[in-house]
Write an enzyme that holds these catalytic residues in place. Structure first.
Site, mmCIF file in Angstrom:
data_model
loop_
_atom_site.group_PDB
_atom_site.id
_atom_site.type_symbol
_atom_site.label_atom_id
_atom_site.label_comp_id
_atom_site.label_asym_id
_atom_site.label_seq_id
_atom_site.Cartn_x
_atom_site.Cartn_y
_atom_site.Cartn_z
ATOM 1 N N LYS A 140 0.838 -1.204 0.000
ATOM 2 C CA LYS A 140 0.000 0.000 0.000
ATOM 3 C C LYS A 140 0.875 1.257 0.000
ATOM 4 O O LYS A 140 0.673 2.179 -0.793
ATOM 5 C CB LYS A 140 -0.940 0.004 1.218
ATOM 6 C CG LYS A 140 -1.832 -1.236 1.292
ATOM 7 C CD LYS A 140 -2.773 -1.195 2.479
ATOM 8 C CE LYS A 140 -2.097 -1.183 3.828
ATOM 9 N NZ LYS A 140 -1.334 -2.450 4.131
ATOM 10 N N ARG A 184 -9.872 0.415 9.078
ATOM 11 C CA ARG A 184 -9.356 -0.920 9.350
ATOM 12 C C ARG A 184 -10.354 -1.754 10.132
ATOM 13 O O ARG A 184 -10.080 -2.922 10.410
ATOM 14 C CB ARG A 184 -8.102 -0.781 10.193
ATOM 15 C CG ARG A 184 -6.827 -1.234 9.516
ATOM 16 C CD ARG A 184 -5.717 -0.873 10.468
ATOM 17 N NE ARG A 184 -4.511 -1.536 10.179
ATOM 18 C CZ ARG A 184 -3.478 -0.961 9.569
ATOM 19 N NH1 ARG A 184 -3.560 0.276 9.132
ATOM 20 N NH2 ARG A 184 -2.375 -1.629 9.399
ATOM 21 N N ARG A 210 12.025 -5.307 4.811
ATOM 22 C CA ARG A 210 11.648 -3.907 4.582
ATOM 23 C C ARG A 210 12.545 -2.928 5.336
ATOM 24 O O ARG A 210 12.916 -3.136 6.484
ATOM 25 C CB ARG A 210 10.197 -3.687 5.007
ATOM 26 C CG ARG A 210 9.808 -2.207 4.937
ATOM 27 C CD ARG A 210 8.360 -1.965 5.011
ATOM 28 N NE ARG A 210 7.735 -2.505 6.204
ATOM 29 C CZ ARG A 210 6.439 -2.490 6.413
ATOM 30 N NH1 ARG A 210 5.647 -1.983 5.490
ATOM 31 N NH2 ARG A 210 5.935 -2.988 7.512
ATOM 32 N N ARG A 230 11.240 -1.135 11.138
ATOM 33 C CA ARG A 230 10.171 -0.792 12.087
ATOM 34 C C ARG A 230 10.117 -1.784 13.240
ATOM 35 O O ARG A 230 10.367 -2.973 13.049
ATOM 36 C CB ARG A 230 8.816 -0.770 11.360
ATOM 37 C CG ARG A 230 8.558 0.547 10.669
ATOM 38 C CD ARG A 230 7.384 0.531 9.733
ATOM 39 N NE ARG A 230 6.213 -0.213 10.163
ATOM 40 C CZ ARG A 230 5.100 -0.290 9.451
ATOM 41 N NH1 ARG A 230 5.010 0.345 8.293
ATOM 42 N NH2 ARG A 230 4.068 -0.983 9.876
ATOM 43 N N ARG A 236 -0.139 -9.214 13.325
ATOM 44 C CA ARG A 236 -0.786 -8.214 12.453
ATOM 45 C C ARG A 236 -1.628 -8.894 11.380
ATOM 46 O O ARG A 236 -2.705 -8.417 11.033
ATOM 47 C CB ARG A 236 0.273 -7.307 11.824
ATOM 48 C CG ARG A 236 0.870 -6.326 12.828
ATOM 49 C CD ARG A 236 2.178 -5.729 12.355
ATOM 50 N NE ARG A 236 2.045 -4.955 11.156
ATOM 51 C CZ ARG A 236 3.074 -4.598 10.381
ATOM 52 N NH1 ARG A 236 4.298 -4.949 10.717
ATOM 53 N NH2 ARG A 236 2.867 -3.886 9.308
HETATM 54 P P1 AP5 Z 1 4.845 -1.638 1.883
HETATM 55 O O1 AP5 Z 1 4.509 -0.787 0.702
HETATM 56 O O2 AP5 Z 1 5.592 -1.008 3.012
HETATM 57 O O3 AP5 Z 1 3.551 -2.387 2.413
HETATM 58 P P2 AP5 Z 1 2.289 -1.788 3.189
HETATM 59 O O4 AP5 Z 1 1.082 -2.486 2.623
HETATM 60 O O5 AP5 Z 1 2.270 -0.296 3.180
HETATM 61 O O6 AP5 Z 1 2.604 -2.388 4.632
HETATM 62 P P3 AP5 Z 1 2.523 -1.775 6.103
HETATM 63 O O7 AP5 Z 1 3.213 -2.795 6.991
HETATM 64 O O8 AP5 Z 1 3.029 -0.374 6.188
HETATM 65 O O9 AP5 Z 1 1.024 -1.822 6.359
HETATM 66 P P4 AP5 Z 1 0.309 -1.912 7.660
HETATM 67 O O10 AP5 Z 1 -1.044 -1.702 7.157
HETATM 68 O O11 AP5 Z 1 0.476 -3.107 8.514
HETATM 69 O O12 AP5 Z 1 1.059 -0.818 8.576
HETATM 70 P P5 AP5 Z 1 0.612 0.609 9.075
HETATM 71 O O13 AP5 Z 1 1.800 1.477 9.112
HETATM 72 O O14 AP5 Z 1 -0.605 1.088 8.361
HETATM 73 O O15 AP5 Z 1 5.679 -2.907 1.316
HETATM 74 C C1 AP5 Z 1 6.225 -3.882 2.205
HETATM 75 C C2 AP5 Z 1 7.593 -4.364 1.650
HETATM 76 O O16 AP5 Z 1 7.388 -5.062 0.418
HETATM 77 C C3 AP5 Z 1 8.569 -3.218 1.309
HETATM 78 O O17 AP5 Z 1 9.874 -3.625 1.666
HETATM 79 C C4 AP5 Z 1 8.443 -3.030 -0.215
HETATM 80 O O18 AP5 Z 1 9.654 -2.576 -0.792
HETATM 81 C C5 AP5 Z 1 8.073 -4.437 -0.674
HETATM 82 N N1 AP5 Z 1 7.127 -4.451 -1.792
HETATM 83 C C6 AP5 Z 1 6.011 -3.661 -1.927
HETATM 84 N N2 AP5 Z 1 5.353 -3.969 -3.058
HETATM 85 C C7 AP5 Z 1 6.051 -5.006 -3.637
HETATM 86 C C8 AP5 Z 1 5.859 -5.780 -4.822
HETATM 87 N N3 AP5 Z 1 4.791 -5.555 -5.626
HETATM 88 N N4 AP5 Z 1 6.747 -6.760 -5.105
HETATM 89 C C9 AP5 Z 1 7.824 -7.004 -4.274
HETATM 90 N N5 AP5 Z 1 8.060 -6.285 -3.132
HETATM 91 C C10 AP5 Z 1 7.186 -5.307 -2.822
HETATM 92 O O19 AP5 Z 1 0.132 0.285 10.583
HETATM 93 C C11 AP5 Z 1 1.054 -0.027 11.602
HETATM 94 C C12 AP5 Z 1 0.305 -0.164 12.940
HETATM 95 O O20 AP5 Z 1 -0.331 1.099 13.263
HETATM 96 C C13 AP5 Z 1 -0.849 -1.182 12.961
HETATM 97 O O21 AP5 Z 1 -0.393 -2.502 13.211
HETATM 98 C C14 AP5 Z 1 -1.719 -0.614 14.104
HETATM 99 O O22 AP5 Z 1 -1.173 -0.924 15.362
HETATM 100 C C15 AP5 Z 1 -1.611 0.894 13.889
HETATM 101 N N6 AP5 Z 1 -2.675 1.420 13.008
HETATM 102 C C16 AP5 Z 1 -2.505 2.005 11.785
HETATM 103 N N7 AP5 Z 1 -3.684 2.353 11.246
HETATM 104 C C17 AP5 Z 1 -4.636 1.973 12.153
HETATM 105 C C18 AP5 Z 1 -6.063 2.040 12.156
HETATM 106 N N8 AP5 Z 1 -6.757 2.560 11.119
HETATM 107 N N9 AP5 Z 1 -6.718 1.542 13.236
HETATM 108 C C19 AP5 Z 1 -6.043 1.021 14.283
HETATM 109 N N10 AP5 Z 1 -4.690 0.911 14.341
HETATM 110 C C20 AP5 Z 1 -4.002 1.391 13.268
#
Ligand code: AP5
Length: 221
Positions: free
Chosen positions: A16, A90, A129, A161, A172
């Site tokens: 994402k 979410r 990552r 992270r 997660r």
């Molecule tokens: P990346 O693009 O970083 O993936 P992402 O989907 O953005 O993953 P996140 O881990 O950031 O998502 P998340 O939803 O768990 O975390 P968030 O920060 O929102 O890609 C991942 C890796 O793969 C990278 O190394 C990239 O280079 C590689 N890659 C990408 N695309 C690729 C491809 N096509 N092919 C090969 N490699 C590829 O949330 C973190 C925490 O915050 C949550 O656990 C929760 O505690 C809290 N939180 C956030 N939002 C909320 C909410 N709305 N409600 C409650 N808690 C929340």
């Protein structure tokens, strides 16, 4: 292109943030990633950051009431060109709160972009990552930075992270399947869902999203 109100949905590590970085400047929309906003609160040691820390480190969701007010506050100053939400909603409660807020503002969602990938791909990806404090994302093997440990975009130091440990990633994923995956049906019912295969290379995922949004093909990645 103006007035695009978009949500990026999908499991952790599906790509994402990677796609958002490629889309947000071109679209001129306000980009709001709740994970980035929460990590900023933690870095600044705010009251919200301190309350969110233990949930995030354990791979659990931060309580709805905290995240909803944070997101809706930020959305209040969104660009007239629209918004791109990453990591919100979410839960069904968050989706309903967003729907109510958009109704009040006479706004409509354009599309919900689901980037999907199986759990085993995700665990492998997240373990490699690297991220910078501004949210730019790299991968040790598949997308390394030009200079080891340094962000190509802003020269900041890249870090792993604290919620990217394999056991936390598994938590997660469990939380995603139990609490966030029901939103797939929620948005499908509303005719908003567009699904993309997150196992394809990033440029191919981007091309598919661009086609779905009716954008011109990109000249370069
Ligand atoms: P990346 O693009 O970083 O993936 P992402 O989907 O953005 O993953 P996140 O881990 O950031 O998502 P998340 O939803 O768990 O975390 P968030 O920060 O929102 O890609 C991942 C890796 O793969 C990278 O190394 C990239 O280079 C590689 N890659 C990408 N695309 C690729 C491809 N096509 N092919 C090969 N490699 C590829 O949330 C973190 C925490 O915050 C949550 O656990 C929760 O505690 C809290 N939180 C956030 N939002 C909320 C909410 N709305 N409600 C409650 N808690 C929340």
């Amino acid at each position: 292109m103006t007035g695009l109100n978009l949500i990026l949905l999908g499991p952790p590590g599906a790509g994402k943030g990677t796609q958002a970085a490629r889309l947000r400047d071109e679209l001129g929309v306000t980009y709001l990633a709740t994970g980035d906003l929460l990590r900023r609160h933690r870095a600044e040691d705010t009251a919200l950051g301190r309350r969110a820390a233990r949930y995030m480190t354990a791979g659990r969701l931060v309580p709805d009431r905290l995240v909803i007010s944070m997101l809706l506050d930020a959305l209040g100053s969104a660009s007239p060109h629209g918004f791109l939400l990453d990591g919100f909603p979410r839960t069904t409660t968050q989706a309903e709160a967003l729907e109510a807020a958009l109704d009040t503002a006479s706004l409509r969602l354009t599309a919900v972009l689901l980037i999907d990938a199986p759990d085993d791909v995700i665990v492998e990806r997240i373990s490699g990552r690297l991220t910078c404090p501004q949210g730019h994302v790299f991968h040790r093997q598949s997308d390394p930075p030009a200079r080891a440990g340094i962000c190509d975009h802003d020269g900041e130091r890249l870090v792993t992270r604290d919620d990217d440990r394999p056991d936390t990633v598994r938590s997660r994923l469990e939380v995603y399947h139990a609490e966030t995956e029901p939103l797939v049906a929620y948005y499908k019912t509303r005719g908003l869902l567009r699904t993309f295969d997150g196992t394809q290379p990033p440029g191919d995922v981007l091309a598919a999203i661009r086609t779905a949004l009716g954008l011109e093909p990109a000249r370069h990645r």
